[in-house]
Design an enzyme around this catalytic site. Sequence first.
Site: not given
Lengths: 87, 402
Positions: B161, B293, B389
Amino acid sequence: MSTDRETLTKELMEMVAQEGMVDLSEITPEKRLEDLDIQSADFVMILMAIEEKWGAYISVDNELTDVETVGDLLNLAISKIEEHQAA
Amino acid sequence: MHRVVVTGMGAVSACGLGAQALIEATQAGNSGVKSISFDDLDVQRVNTAARLSDADLASVEAQCANRMRDPVANYALMAAREAVAHAGLEAEHFGDACGVSIGSGFGGAQTLNRNYMKFSVEGSMRLDPMSVPKIMNNAAASWVSMEFGATGPALCLATACSSASQSIGMAWQMVALGQVDRCLAGGSEACLESGVFRVWELLRVMTADANRPFSKDRNGMTLGEGSGILVLETLESATARGAPIICELVGYGTNSDAKDLLRPNADRAVACMRQALKAAGLAPSDIGYVNAHGTGTVANDVNEITALREVFGNAFDTVKISSTKPVHGHALGAAGALELITAIGALQAQLAPPTINFNEVDPKINLDPVANTKQPIQTQAVMSNSLAFGGINATLIAKAYG
Protein backbone atom coordinates in the site's frame (compact mmCIF):
# COMPACT_ATOMS: atom_id res chain seq x y z
CA MET A 1 -28.15 -22.93 27.99
CA SER A 2 -30.08 -24.72 25.28
CA THR A 3 -28.80 -27.97 23.84
CA ASP A 4 -28.01 -26.21 20.59
CA ARG A 5 -25.86 -23.69 22.39
CA GLU A 6 -24.11 -26.43 24.33
CA THR A 7 -23.36 -28.37 21.18
CA LEU A 8 -22.19 -25.22 19.42
CA THR A 9 -19.96 -24.27 22.34
CA LYS A 10 -18.45 -27.73 22.42
CA GLU A 11 -17.83 -27.73 18.69
CA LEU A 12 -16.30 -24.27 18.84
CA MET A 13 -13.95 -25.29 21.68
CA GLU A 14 -12.80 -28.23 19.61
CA MET A 15 -12.27 -25.99 16.65
CA VAL A 16 -10.24 -23.46 18.66
CA ALA A 17 -8.11 -26.34 19.94
CA GLN A 18 -7.57 -27.80 16.50
CA GLU A 19 -6.93 -24.60 14.56
CA GLY A 20 -5.02 -22.95 17.39
CA MET A 21 -2.97 -26.13 17.82
CA VAL A 22 -3.66 -26.34 21.54
CA ASP A 23 -4.62 -29.38 23.61
CA LEU A 24 -8.40 -29.43 24.14
CA SER A 25 -7.94 -30.19 27.85
CA GLU A 26 -6.17 -26.83 28.29
CA ILE A 27 -9.11 -24.88 26.92
CA THR A 28 -11.60 -23.36 29.35
CA PRO A 29 -13.73 -20.23 28.84
CA GLU A 30 -11.73 -18.23 31.43
CA LYS A 31 -8.39 -18.98 29.82
CA ARG A 32 -6.75 -16.01 28.10
CA LEU A 33 -5.97 -16.65 24.43
CA GLU A 34 -2.59 -15.05 24.93
CA ASP A 35 -1.74 -17.57 27.65
CA LEU A 36 -2.66 -20.36 25.25
CA ASP A 37 -0.21 -18.79 22.78
CA ILE A 38 -2.98 -18.28 20.24
CA GLN A 39 -1.72 -15.48 17.96
CA SER A 40 -3.11 -13.44 15.08
CA ALA A 41 -2.24 -16.07 12.44
CA ASP A 42 -4.12 -18.67 14.55
CA PHE A 43 -7.07 -16.31 14.84
CA VAL A 44 -7.33 -16.12 11.08
CA MET A 45 -7.34 -19.94 10.88
CA ILE A 46 -10.03 -20.20 13.57
CA LEU A 47 -12.20 -17.59 11.84
CA MET A 48 -11.77 -19.32 8.47
CA ALA A 49 -12.89 -22.61 10.02
CA ILE A 50 -15.93 -20.91 11.58
CA GLU A 51 -16.83 -19.47 8.19
CA GLU A 52 -16.43 -22.86 6.50
CA LYS A 53 -18.60 -24.65 9.01
CA TRP A 54 -21.27 -22.07 9.86
CA GLY A 55 -20.97 -19.45 7.11
CA ALA A 56 -20.49 -16.53 9.52
CA TYR A 57 -17.96 -13.85 8.46
CA ILE A 58 -16.07 -12.22 11.33
CA SER A 59 -13.54 -9.53 10.34
CA VAL A 60 -10.36 -9.15 12.37
CA ASP A 61 -11.38 -5.75 13.54
CA ASN A 62 -13.53 -3.94 16.08
CA GLU A 63 -15.38 -7.09 16.94
CA LEU A 64 -12.18 -8.81 17.95
CA THR A 65 -10.45 -5.98 19.80
CA ASP A 66 -12.17 -6.74 23.08
CA VAL A 67 -11.69 -10.50 22.82
CA GLU A 68 -9.22 -11.63 25.46
CA THR A 69 -10.39 -15.01 26.68
CA VAL A 70 -11.65 -18.19 25.08
CA GLY A 71 -15.09 -17.29 26.48
CA ASP A 72 -15.02 -13.87 24.76
CA LEU A 73 -14.21 -15.54 21.47
CA LEU A 74 -16.95 -18.14 21.93
CA ASN A 75 -19.55 -15.47 22.73
CA LEU A 76 -18.61 -13.45 19.66
CA ALA A 77 -18.63 -16.53 17.42
CA ILE A 78 -21.97 -17.73 18.77
CA SER A 79 -23.62 -14.34 18.31
CA LYS A 80 -22.25 -14.08 14.75
CA ILE A 81 -23.37 -17.61 13.89
CA GLU A 82 -26.83 -16.99 15.30
CA GLU A 83 -27.01 -13.67 13.46
CA HIS A 84 -26.00 -15.44 10.24
CA GLN A 85 -28.55 -18.22 10.76
CA ALA A 86 -31.30 -15.70 11.42
CA ALA A 87 -30.49 -13.74 8.24
CA MET B 1 18.98 20.56 -5.18
CA HIS B 2 16.14 21.58 -7.48
CA ARG B 3 12.68 22.61 -6.40
CA VAL B 4 10.14 20.05 -7.64
CA VAL B 5 6.73 21.06 -8.96
CA VAL B 6 3.67 19.15 -10.11
CA THR B 7 2.59 20.15 -13.61
CA GLY B 8 0.12 17.40 -14.51
CA MET B 9 -2.17 14.85 -12.90
CA GLY B 10 -4.17 11.92 -14.24
CA ALA B 11 -6.37 9.33 -12.57
CA VAL B 12 -8.50 6.30 -13.21
CA SER B 13 -10.64 5.20 -10.30
CA ALA B 14 -14.01 3.98 -9.12
CA CYS B 15 -14.98 7.68 -9.14
CA GLY B 16 -14.55 7.85 -12.92
CA LEU B 17 -11.94 8.63 -15.53
CA GLY B 18 -9.82 11.68 -14.80
CA ALA B 19 -8.16 13.44 -11.89
CA GLN B 20 -11.00 15.93 -11.78
CA ALA B 21 -13.59 13.16 -11.37
CA LEU B 22 -11.62 11.86 -8.39
CA ILE B 23 -11.25 15.32 -6.83
CA GLU B 24 -14.93 16.15 -7.32
CA ALA B 25 -16.08 12.83 -5.86
CA THR B 26 -13.83 13.10 -2.80
CA GLN B 27 -14.88 16.70 -2.21
CA ALA B 28 -18.57 15.87 -2.55
CA GLY B 29 -18.27 12.58 -0.67
CA ASN B 30 -19.78 10.63 -3.57
CA SER B 31 -18.63 7.06 -3.13
CA GLY B 32 -17.44 4.93 -6.02
CA VAL B 33 -18.07 1.76 -4.00
CA LYS B 34 -20.32 -0.66 -5.90
CA SER B 35 -21.60 -4.17 -5.51
CA ILE B 36 -19.29 -6.85 -6.85
CA SER B 37 -19.71 -10.56 -7.46
CA PHE B 38 -17.41 -13.19 -8.88
CA ASP B 39 -18.74 -16.19 -10.80
CA ASP B 40 -15.71 -18.23 -9.73
CA LEU B 41 -16.40 -17.85 -6.01
CA ASP B 42 -18.84 -20.28 -4.45
CA VAL B 43 -18.44 -18.46 -1.20
CA GLN B 44 -18.34 -14.65 -1.11
CA ARG B 45 -18.80 -12.89 2.22
CA VAL B 46 -17.88 -9.36 1.16
CA ASN B 47 -19.96 -7.98 -1.67
CA THR B 48 -18.64 -4.48 -2.31
CA ALA B 49 -15.56 -2.90 -3.85
CA ALA B 50 -14.62 0.48 -5.28
CA ARG B 51 -14.44 -0.85 -8.83
CA LEU B 52 -14.51 1.00 -12.15
CA SER B 53 -17.99 1.28 -13.62
CA ASP B 54 -18.74 -0.98 -16.59
CA ALA B 55 -18.86 2.08 -18.85
CA ASP B 56 -15.44 3.28 -17.68
CA LEU B 57 -13.98 -0.20 -18.08
CA ALA B 58 -15.30 -0.29 -21.65
CA SER B 59 -13.80 3.14 -22.29
CA VAL B 60 -10.38 2.03 -20.97
CA GLU B 61 -10.63 -1.07 -23.13
CA ALA B 62 -11.52 0.96 -26.22
CA GLN B 63 -8.62 3.34 -25.72
CA CYS B 64 -5.92 0.94 -24.52
CA ALA B 65 -6.67 -2.67 -25.43
CA ASN B 66 -3.57 -4.58 -26.43
CA ARG B 67 -3.14 -8.34 -26.21
CA MET B 68 0.15 -7.85 -24.46
CA ARG B 69 -1.30 -5.69 -21.67
CA ASP B 70 -3.11 -6.53 -18.45
CA PRO B 71 -5.66 -3.96 -17.17
CA VAL B 72 -3.08 -2.78 -14.61
CA ALA B 73 -0.97 -1.37 -17.47
CA ASN B 74 -4.04 0.04 -19.25
CA TYR B 75 -5.07 1.98 -16.16
CA ALA B 76 -1.56 3.43 -15.85
CA LEU B 77 -1.51 4.39 -19.53
CA MET B 78 -4.86 6.15 -19.26
CA ALA B 79 -3.72 8.12 -16.21
CA ALA B 80 -0.32 8.91 -17.75
CA ARG B 81 -1.87 10.17 -21.03
CA GLU B 82 -4.09 12.52 -19.04
CA ALA B 83 -1.21 13.75 -16.86
CA VAL B 84 1.06 14.34 -19.88
CA ALA B 85 -1.66 16.24 -21.76
CA HIS B 86 -2.45 18.23 -18.62
CA ALA B 87 1.22 19.17 -18.25
CA GLY B 88 1.47 20.08 -21.95
CA LEU B 89 4.48 17.83 -22.52
CA GLU B 90 5.63 17.37 -26.11
CA ALA B 91 7.93 14.78 -27.72
CA GLU B 92 11.01 16.96 -27.07
CA HIS B 93 10.40 16.76 -23.28
CA PHE B 94 10.91 13.00 -23.02
CA GLY B 95 14.01 10.99 -23.89
CA ASP B 96 16.66 10.71 -21.19
CA ALA B 97 15.33 13.85 -19.49
CA CYS B 98 12.21 11.99 -18.35
CA GLY B 99 11.98 9.09 -15.91
CA VAL B 100 9.06 6.84 -15.04
CA SER B 101 8.33 5.60 -11.52
CA ILE B 102 5.10 3.61 -11.28
CA GLY B 103 4.50 1.13 -8.48
CA SER B 104 2.03 -1.71 -8.16
CA GLY B 105 1.22 -4.13 -5.38
CA PHE B 106 -0.07 -7.08 -7.40
CA GLY B 107 0.97 -6.42 -11.00
CA GLY B 108 -1.03 -8.28 -13.64
CA ALA B 109 -3.60 -9.87 -11.34
CA GLN B 110 -6.20 -10.57 -14.04
CA THR B 111 -3.77 -12.48 -16.25
CA LEU B 112 -2.44 -14.45 -13.29
CA ASN B 113 -5.92 -15.27 -12.00
CA ARG B 114 -7.27 -16.34 -15.40
CA ASN B 115 -4.26 -18.57 -15.96
CA TYR B 116 -4.67 -20.24 -12.58
CA MET B 117 -8.34 -20.85 -13.23
CA LYS B 118 -7.68 -22.29 -16.69
CA PHE B 119 -4.82 -24.43 -15.49
CA SER B 120 -6.37 -25.79 -12.32
CA VAL B 121 -10.10 -25.82 -13.08
CA GLU B 122 -10.10 -26.65 -16.79
CA GLY B 123 -6.80 -28.51 -16.70
CA SER B 124 -5.77 -26.67 -19.83
CA MET B 125 -2.14 -26.27 -20.83
CA ARG B 126 -3.15 -23.64 -23.40
CA LEU B 127 -2.42 -20.64 -21.20
CA ASP B 128 -1.86 -17.07 -22.31
CA PRO B 129 1.60 -17.13 -23.94
CA MET B 130 2.05 -13.45 -23.09
CA SER B 131 1.51 -14.10 -19.39
CA VAL B 132 5.02 -13.31 -18.27
CA PRO B 133 5.19 -9.80 -19.76
CA LYS B 134 1.60 -9.11 -18.69
CA ILE B 135 2.02 -10.23 -15.09
CA MET B 136 5.43 -8.73 -14.31
CA ASN B 137 5.09 -5.92 -11.85
CA ASN B 138 7.05 -3.39 -13.90
CA ALA B 139 4.90 -3.81 -17.04
CA ALA B 140 2.89 -0.64 -16.32
CA ALA B 141 6.05 1.46 -15.91
CA SER B 142 7.54 0.01 -19.08
CA TRP B 143 4.42 0.56 -21.17
CA VAL B 144 4.25 4.18 -20.03
CA SER B 145 7.93 4.72 -20.85
CA MET B 146 7.37 3.20 -24.34
CA GLU B 147 4.25 5.24 -24.99
CA PHE B 148 6.09 8.52 -24.57
CA GLY B 149 9.68 7.56 -25.35
CA ALA B 150 10.75 8.33 -21.80
CA THR B 151 14.20 6.74 -21.75
CA GLY B 152 15.33 7.93 -18.33
CA PRO B 153 15.20 5.54 -15.36
CA ALA B 154 12.06 3.34 -15.26
CA LEU B 155 11.24 2.06 -11.78
CA CYS B 156 8.57 -0.07 -10.19
CA LEU B 157 8.41 -0.22 -6.42
CA ALA B 158 6.23 -3.05 -5.17
CA THR B 159 5.76 -2.10 -1.56
CA ALA B 160 2.11 -2.99 -1.06
CA CYS B 161 0.00 0.00 0.00
CA SER B 162 3.03 2.33 -0.01
CA SER B 163 3.98 1.52 -3.62
CA ALA B 164 2.62 4.73 -5.14
CA SER B 165 3.74 7.09 -2.36
CA GLN B 166 7.25 5.66 -2.46
CA SER B 167 7.26 5.77 -6.27
CA ILE B 168 6.35 9.46 -6.15
CA GLY B 169 8.94 10.00 -3.41
CA MET B 170 11.60 8.27 -5.49
CA ALA B 171 10.68 10.44 -8.49
CA TRP B 172 10.87 13.52 -6.28
CA GLN B 173 14.41 12.53 -5.28
CA MET B 174 15.51 11.95 -8.89
CA VAL B 175 14.10 15.29 -10.03
CA ALA B 176 15.43 17.17 -7.01
CA LEU B 177 18.91 15.78 -7.61
CA GLY B 178 18.76 16.73 -11.27
CA GLN B 179 19.15 13.14 -12.46
CA VAL B 180 16.18 13.85 -14.73
CA ASP B 181 14.27 17.04 -15.55
CA ARG B 182 10.91 15.37 -15.07
CA CYS B 183 9.32 12.09 -14.10
CA LEU B 184 5.94 10.42 -14.56
CA ALA B 185 5.20 9.03 -11.13
CA GLY B 186 2.45 7.17 -9.32
CA GLY B 187 0.93 3.73 -9.03
CA SER B 188 -1.48 1.33 -10.65
CA GLU B 189 -3.59 -1.55 -9.38
CA ALA B 190 -6.17 -3.83 -10.99
CA CYS B 191 -6.61 -6.36 -8.24
CA LEU B 192 -10.36 -7.00 -8.26
CA GLU B 193 -10.08 -10.61 -9.41
CA SER B 194 -11.72 -13.59 -7.79
CA GLY B 195 -8.62 -15.22 -6.32
CA VAL B 196 -7.16 -11.96 -5.04
CA PHE B 197 -10.50 -10.92 -3.55
CA ARG B 198 -10.91 -14.25 -1.77
CA VAL B 199 -7.50 -14.08 -0.11
CA TRP B 200 -8.24 -10.55 1.12
CA GLU B 201 -11.48 -11.92 2.51
CA LEU B 202 -9.55 -14.67 4.29
CA LEU B 203 -7.21 -12.15 5.87
CA ARG B 204 -10.42 -10.71 7.32
CA VAL B 205 -9.45 -7.06 7.10
CA MET B 206 -12.34 -6.24 4.74
CA THR B 207 -15.69 -5.10 6.03
CA ALA B 208 -18.86 -6.90 5.02
CA ASP B 209 -20.68 -3.65 5.86
CA ALA B 210 -19.46 -0.14 4.88
CA ASN B 211 -15.96 1.32 5.20
CA ARG B 212 -16.02 3.74 8.17
CA PRO B 213 -12.53 5.05 9.02
CA PHE B 214 -12.15 6.50 12.55
CA SER B 215 -15.78 5.73 13.41
CA LYS B 216 -16.52 3.75 16.57
CA ASP B 217 -18.41 1.18 14.48
CA ARG B 218 -15.69 0.76 11.82
CA ASN B 219 -15.12 -2.82 10.86
CA GLY B 220 -12.54 -3.07 8.10
CA MET B 221 -11.60 -1.75 4.69
CA THR B 222 -13.08 -1.84 1.18
CA LEU B 223 -10.83 -2.74 -1.74
CA GLY B 224 -10.44 -0.39 -4.68
CA GLU B 225 -8.53 -0.19 -7.95
CA GLY B 226 -7.23 2.31 -10.45
CA SER B 227 -4.20 4.43 -11.20
CA GLY B 228 -2.88 7.87 -10.37
CA ILE B 229 0.02 9.48 -12.23
CA LEU B 230 1.62 12.88 -11.63
CA VAL B 231 4.13 14.80 -13.70
CA LEU B 232 6.93 15.99 -11.41
CA GLU B 233 9.34 18.50 -12.85
CA THR B 234 12.17 20.78 -11.80
CA LEU B 235 10.88 24.30 -11.26
CA GLU B 236 13.42 25.54 -13.86
CA SER B 237 12.12 23.17 -16.52
CA ALA B 238 8.48 23.94 -15.83
CA THR B 239 9.15 27.67 -15.89
CA ALA B 240 11.28 27.47 -19.04
CA ARG B 241 8.52 25.80 -21.01
CA GLY B 242 5.84 28.01 -19.52
CA ALA B 243 3.97 25.11 -17.94
CA PRO B 244 1.10 25.71 -15.54
CA ILE B 245 2.28 24.85 -12.03
CA ILE B 246 -0.29 23.01 -9.91
CA CYS B 247 1.73 22.99 -6.70
CA GLU B 248 5.15 22.20 -5.31
CA LEU B 249 6.10 18.82 -3.88
CA VAL B 250 8.22 19.77 -0.90
CA GLY B 251 8.54 16.80 1.40
CA TYR B 252 8.98 13.05 1.38
CA GLY B 253 9.68 10.71 4.24
CA THR B 254 9.93 6.95 4.26
CA ASN B 255 11.11 4.24 6.64
CA SER B 256 10.47 0.72 7.81
CA ASP B 257 9.05 -0.66 11.05
CA ALA B 258 11.28 -3.75 10.86
CA LYS B 259 8.99 -5.32 13.41
CA ASP B 260 5.81 -7.05 12.23
CA LEU B 261 4.55 -7.82 8.74
CA LEU B 262 0.95 -6.81 9.43
CA ARG B 263 0.79 -4.87 12.70
CA PRO B 264 1.75 -1.19 12.31
CA ASN B 265 4.08 0.73 14.60
CA ALA B 266 3.17 4.27 15.65
CA ASP B 267 6.72 5.33 16.54
CA ARG B 268 7.88 4.60 13.02
CA ALA B 269 4.94 6.48 11.49
CA VAL B 270 5.92 9.45 13.69
CA ALA B 271 9.52 9.27 12.44
CA CYS B 272 8.31 9.05 8.84
CA MET B 273 6.09 12.14 9.06
CA ARG B 274 8.86 14.08 10.84
CA GLN B 275 11.30 13.14 8.10
CA ALA B 276 8.90 14.55 5.48
CA LEU B 277 8.34 17.74 7.50
CA LYS B 278 12.10 18.20 7.89
CA ALA B 279 12.66 17.76 4.15
CA ALA B 280 9.91 20.31 3.52
CA GLY B 281 11.29 22.75 6.06
CA LEU B 282 7.83 23.01 7.57
CA ALA B 283 6.47 22.88 11.11
CA PRO B 284 3.49 20.60 11.86
CA SER B 285 1.38 23.73 12.35
CA ASP B 286 2.04 24.65 8.70
CA ILE B 287 0.06 21.60 7.55
CA GLY B 288 -3.64 22.38 7.25
CA TYR B 289 -4.91 19.04 6.00
CA VAL B 290 -3.84 15.41 6.31
CA ASN B 291 -5.20 12.78 3.95
CA ALA B 292 -4.74 9.84 6.29
CA HIS B 293 -3.94 6.30 5.26
CA GLY B 294 -7.24 5.69 7.08
CA THR B 295 -8.07 2.17 5.96
CA GLY B 296 -10.93 1.78 8.42
CA THR B 297 -9.34 -1.06 10.35
CA VAL B 298 -8.95 -0.65 14.07
CA ALA B 299 -5.22 -1.43 13.86
CA ASN B 300 -4.60 1.40 11.40
CA ASP B 301 -6.90 3.89 13.11
CA VAL B 302 -5.26 3.48 16.51
CA ASN B 303 -1.75 3.46 15.05
CA GLU B 304 -2.13 6.42 12.71
CA ILE B 305 -4.01 8.69 15.12
CA THR B 306 -1.54 7.96 17.92
CA ALA B 307 1.23 8.94 15.53
CA LEU B 308 -0.54 12.07 14.24
CA ARG B 309 -1.23 13.21 17.80
CA GLU B 310 2.46 12.85 18.62
CA VAL B 311 3.68 14.62 15.48
CA PHE B 312 1.22 17.50 15.56
CA GLY B 313 1.23 18.13 19.33
CA ASN B 314 -0.70 21.32 20.02
CA ALA B 315 -1.56 21.66 16.33
CA PHE B 316 -3.45 18.33 16.41
CA ASP B 317 -6.68 20.04 17.38
CA THR B 318 -6.59 22.42 14.44
CA VAL B 319 -5.29 20.27 11.58
CA LYS B 320 -8.09 18.78 9.46
CA ILE B 321 -7.81 15.01 9.08
CA SER B 322 -9.85 12.74 6.86
CA SER B 323 -9.74 9.45 5.03
CA THR B 324 -11.15 9.41 1.52
CA LYS B 325 -10.89 5.61 1.19
CA PRO B 326 -14.67 5.10 1.58
CA VAL B 327 -14.95 7.10 -1.68
CA HIS B 328 -12.19 5.61 -3.89
CA GLY B 329 -11.58 2.43 -1.91
CA HIS B 330 -8.24 1.09 -0.82
CA ALA B 331 -6.48 0.93 -4.15
CA LEU B 332 -3.36 -0.72 -2.65
CA GLY B 333 -0.45 0.05 -5.02
CA ALA B 334 -2.32 3.02 -6.51
CA ALA B 335 -3.59 4.35 -3.17
CA GLY B 336 -0.82 6.87 -2.46
CA ALA B 337 -1.19 8.48 -5.90
CA LEU B 338 -4.98 8.74 -5.79
CA GLU B 339 -4.72 10.20 -2.30
CA LEU B 340 -1.99 12.71 -3.15
CA ILE B 341 -4.14 13.93 -6.07
CA THR B 342 -7.07 14.15 -3.63
CA ALA B 343 -4.93 16.13 -1.16
CA ILE B 344 -3.73 18.47 -3.93
CA GLY B 345 -7.39 18.95 -4.89
CA ALA B 346 -8.04 19.96 -1.30
CA LEU B 347 -5.11 22.40 -1.36
CA GLN B 348 -6.37 24.02 -4.57
CA ALA B 349 -9.98 24.30 -3.40
CA GLN B 350 -9.02 25.12 0.22
CA LEU B 351 -11.57 22.52 1.25
CA ALA B 352 -10.82 19.35 3.20
CA PRO B 353 -12.70 16.36 1.74
CA PRO B 354 -14.87 14.38 4.15
CA THR B 355 -14.57 10.94 5.73
CA ILE B 356 -17.95 9.64 4.63
CA ASN B 357 -19.88 6.90 6.46
CA PHE B 358 -18.69 8.35 9.78
CA ASN B 359 -21.13 7.73 12.62
CA GLU B 360 -19.58 8.25 16.02
CA VAL B 361 -16.33 9.37 17.66
CA ASP B 362 -14.42 6.35 18.92
CA PRO B 363 -13.15 6.81 22.50
CA LYS B 364 -10.19 4.58 21.63
CA ILE B 365 -8.77 7.29 19.35
CA ASN B 366 -10.88 10.29 20.29
CA LEU B 367 -10.68 11.83 16.84
CA ASP B 368 -13.32 14.07 15.35
CA PRO B 369 -12.32 13.92 11.68
CA VAL B 370 -13.70 15.93 8.80
CA ALA B 371 -16.89 13.89 8.94
CA ASN B 372 -19.37 13.39 6.11
CA THR B 373 -19.18 16.95 4.72
CA LYS B 374 -16.17 18.90 3.42
CA GLN B 375 -14.77 21.67 5.59
CA PRO B 376 -12.95 24.90 4.71
CA ILE B 377 -9.21 25.08 5.35
CA GLN B 378 -6.80 27.97 5.16
CA THR B 379 -3.46 26.48 4.43
CA GLN B 380 -0.43 26.44 2.20
CA ALA B 381 0.45 22.78 2.76
CA VAL B 382 -1.15 19.32 2.86
CA MET B 383 0.13 15.87 3.82
CA SER B 384 -0.67 12.36 2.60
CA ASN B 385 0.27 9.17 4.46
CA SER B 386 0.69 5.58 3.33
CA LEU B 387 1.35 2.95 6.00
CA ALA B 388 1.72 -0.43 4.34
CA PHE B 389 1.82 -4.11 5.21
CA GLY B 390 5.44 -5.06 5.55
CA GLY B 391 5.90 -2.11 7.91
CA ILE B 392 6.61 0.35 5.09
CA ASN B 393 5.71 3.95 5.82
CA ALA B 394 5.68 6.87 3.38
CA THR B 395 4.62 10.50 3.73
CA LEU B 396 4.36 13.17 1.02
CA ILE B 397 3.84 16.91 1.51
CA ALA B 398 2.54 19.26 -1.20
CA LYS B 399 2.64 23.04 -0.93
CA ALA B 400 0.97 25.86 -2.80
CA TYR B 401 3.39 27.33 -5.35
CA GLY B 402 4.34 30.93 -5.04
